[in-house]
Scaffold this active site. Structure first.
Site, PDB file in Angstrom:
ATOM      1  N   ARG A  36      35.273  33.957  59.262  1.00 39.89           N
ATOM      2  CA  ARG A  36      36.716  34.248  59.320  1.00 39.89           C
ATOM      3  C   ARG A  36      37.264  34.134  60.744  1.00 39.89           C
ATOM      4  O   ARG A  36      38.395  33.694  60.939  1.00 39.89           O
ATOM      5  CB  ARG A  36      37.000  35.642  58.755  1.00 39.89           C
ATOM      6  CG  ARG A  36      37.023  35.655  57.236  1.00 39.89           C
ATOM      7  CD  ARG A  36      37.459  36.989  56.681  1.00 39.89           C
ATOM      8  NE  ARG A  36      37.556  36.917  55.233  1.00 39.89           N
ATOM      9  CZ  ARG A  36      37.746  37.959  54.445  1.00 39.89           C
ATOM     10  NH1 ARG A  36      37.856  39.179  54.960  1.00 39.89           N
ATOM     11  NH2 ARG A  36      37.829  37.813  53.136  1.00 39.89           N
ATOM     12  N   LYS A 197      30.735  39.857  35.375  1.00 36.89           N
ATOM     13  CA  LYS A 197      31.491  40.579  34.354  1.00 36.89           C
ATOM     14  C   LYS A 197      32.740  39.856  33.880  1.00 36.89           C
ATOM     15  O   LYS A 197      33.534  39.389  34.678  1.00 36.89           O
ATOM     16  CB  LYS A 197      31.926  41.931  34.923  1.00 36.89           C
ATOM     17  CG  LYS A 197      30.782  42.905  35.087  1.00 36.89           C
ATOM     18  CD  LYS A 197      31.311  44.215  35.594  1.00 36.89           C
ATOM     19  CE  LYS A 197      30.229  45.288  35.654  1.00 36.89           C
ATOM     20  NZ  LYS A 197      30.775  46.482  36.282  1.00 36.89           N
ATOM     21  N   GLY A 354      34.260  36.041  47.197  1.00 37.36           N
ATOM     22  CA  GLY A 354      33.185  36.547  48.041  1.00 37.36           C
ATOM     23  C   GLY A 354      31.797  36.007  47.754  1.00 37.36           C
ATOM     24  O   GLY A 354      31.201  35.303  48.573  1.00 37.36           O
ATOM     25  N   GLY A 377      39.078  38.715  47.371  1.00 42.45           N
ATOM     26  CA  GLY A 377      40.025  39.260  46.393  1.00 42.45           C
ATOM     27  C   GLY A 377      41.309  38.450  46.285  1.00 42.45           C
ATOM     28  O   GLY A 377      41.849  38.272  45.185  1.00 42.45           O
TER      29      GLY A 377
HETATM   30  C1  3PG Z   1      39.049  41.171  52.038  1.00 39.50           C
HETATM   31  O1  3PG Z   1      38.039  41.064  52.728  1.00 39.50           O
HETATM   32  O2  3PG Z   1      39.042  40.993  50.801  1.00 39.50           O
HETATM   33  C2  3PG Z   1      40.344  41.429  52.738  1.00 39.50           C
HETATM   34  O3  3PG Z   1      40.151  41.538  54.111  1.00 39.50           O
HETATM   35  C3  3PG Z   1      41.047  42.627  52.165  1.00 39.50           C
HETATM   36  O4  3PG Z   1      40.315  43.800  52.368  1.00 39.50           O
HETATM   37  P1  3PG Z   1      40.526  45.042  51.389  1.00 39.50           P
HETATM   38  O5  3PG Z   1      39.909  44.665  50.073  1.00 39.50           O
HETATM   39  O6  3PG Z   1      39.887  46.218  52.044  1.00 39.50           O
HETATM   40  O7  3PG Z   1      42.039  45.221  51.219  1.00 39.50           O
HETATM   41 MG    MG Z   2      38.389  43.044  49.243  1.00 34.95          MG
END
Ligand code: 3PG
Ligand code: MG
Length: 396
Positions: A36, A197, A354, A377
């Site tokens: 990142r 899931k 992720g 996310g």
């Molecule tokens: C992530 O890594 O998904 C983003 O930086 C958002 O982080 P968070 O899920 O803690 O809001």
């Molecule tokens: Mg997150």
């Protein structure tokens, strides 16, 4: 959607507040993955070279409105300094009089990282007063944190309404790649969705069946679909309460003209541990005392055979329990084939989420995909068809 980019603004001599996503993986106090920060660096470098006074803010982890020493952004500032090859200052708060004074001292080209926005409760509540305090630090706002754009927080959303707002280069690249993949894709467009899931990816599957021509399912999520169709799945991970939902997705896909591909064979084992004895079996004959831990070689070969017919591919989620060998085999084989098809057959391949990125990195060839999102996310919410508040706030 239309948004302003760095091409349309003169930043020389201006204070530019950059929302970055410095929420990077840290293990034992050390940053374990610089991706990142690396992908943010072109925006910072460009602004600095154009003579902006660059003020970077970000969240890290979830300190819940309190100062937590282990959640400081100081190590990320040091990492950014190394990657940029130029001095990066650090200031221990993201708002306030002292923070404003520190900004006054910056010369054109200087880069300053401010402490974790989530040390203030107003960040996550999107408190107008906190957003206004952030806005006082900049003349313009640049959002380069696509991966945090699913959060309607003060530094991602609120502040964008208080200053002239622009997409940074990483935000721009993410939005362009995602638009090319699902907004207005070359067809046929296929999606491969894996992971554990159905319940966490329900909205995503519902959105995709209306948008893609082919939806291929893998991972433990596929087990739920197979079980819903009445197949015996032995001891496999599956969600018994999601059978109705799975059947509903299948019938919606049928109505929408979306072809669903489920695995025809599976790699099964009696124990879930590294390198146990395994068998390859048809999904119609899963032994009752085994669990499916990867899609089988026939299924992955069938998937790979279809790649040349697809113009666009969106991939989220591994096909098997890829962290435990040999159950990474299908994911690795597919990753290599997708990289090949991208290079040689003009496939536009976009991956994100992720687990997906770590699986692809483990497989190799990740650089050969058309685009790999830096988001977890936010990528999933985008696949769900949701409006991301941090992106919407940039619209012009
Ligand atoms: C992530 O890594 O998904 C983003 O930086 C958002 O982080 P968070 O899920 O803690 O809001
Ligand atoms: Mg997150």
């Amino acid at each position: 959607m239309a948004f302003r980019t760095l091409d349309t603004v003169d930043v020389a001599g201006k204070r530019v507040l950059v929302r970055a996503d410095l929420n990077v993986p840290v293990h034992d106090g050390k940053i374990s993955d610089m991706t990142r920060i690396e992908r943010l660096s072109p925006t910072i470098r460009e602004l600095s070279e154009k003579g902006a006074k660059v003020i970077v803010c970000s969240h890290f982890d979830r300190p819940k409105g309190k100062r937590v020493a282990s959640m400081s952004l100081a190590p990320m500032a040091a990492a950014l300094e190394k990657i940029l090859g130029r001095r990066v200052r650090f200031f221990e708060d993201c708002v306030g009089v002292a923070a404003e004074q520190a900004a006054e001292l910056l010369a054109p080209g200087d880069v300053l990282v401010r402490e974790n926005t989530r040390f203030h409760a107003g960040e996550e509540t999107n408190d107008p007063a906190f957003a206004a305090a952030l806005a006082r630090l900049g003349d313009i706002f640049v959002n380069d944190a696509f991966s945090a754009a699913h959060r309607a927080h003060a530094s991602t959303e609120g502040v964008a309404h208080l200053l002239p707002a622009y997409a940074g280069r990483l935000m721009q690249a993410e939005l362009e790649a995602l638009h090319a993949a699902l907004g207005n894709p070359a067809r046929p467009v296929a999606a491969i969705v894996g992971g554990a899931k159905v319940s966490t990816k329900l909205e995503l599957l519902g959105n995709l069946v209306g948008k893609v021509d082919v939806l291929s399912l893998g991972g433990a999520m596929a087990n739920t679909f197979l079980a819903a169709q009445g197949k015996g799945v032995g001891k496999s991970l599956q969600e018994a309460d999601m059978h109705g939902t799975a059947l509903d997705i299948l019938s919606r896909a049928h109505v929408a003209g979306c072809r669903i591909l489920l695995p025809a064979d599976a790699v099964v084992a009696r124990d879930f541990k590294p390198n146990p004895p395994t068998e390859i079996v048809s999904v119609d004959a899963i032994p009752a005392d085994t669990m499916m831990l990867d899609i089988g070689p026939e299924s992955v070969a069938a998937l790979i055979r279809q790649l040349p017919a697809w113009k666009t591919l969106v991939w989220n989620g591994p096909l098997g329990a890829f962290e435990t060998p040999p159950f990474d085999a299908a994911t690795v084989a597919l990753a290599h084939a997708v990289a090949d098809a991208t290079r040689t057959a003009g496939l536009r391949s976009v991956a994100g989420g992720g687990d997906t990125v770590s699986a692809l990195r483990q497989a190799g060839g990740i650089d050969q995909l058309s685009y790999v999102s830096s988001a977890g996310g936010a990528f999933l919410e985008w696949l769900e068809g949701k409006t991301l508040p941090g992106v919407a706030a940039l619209e012009c």
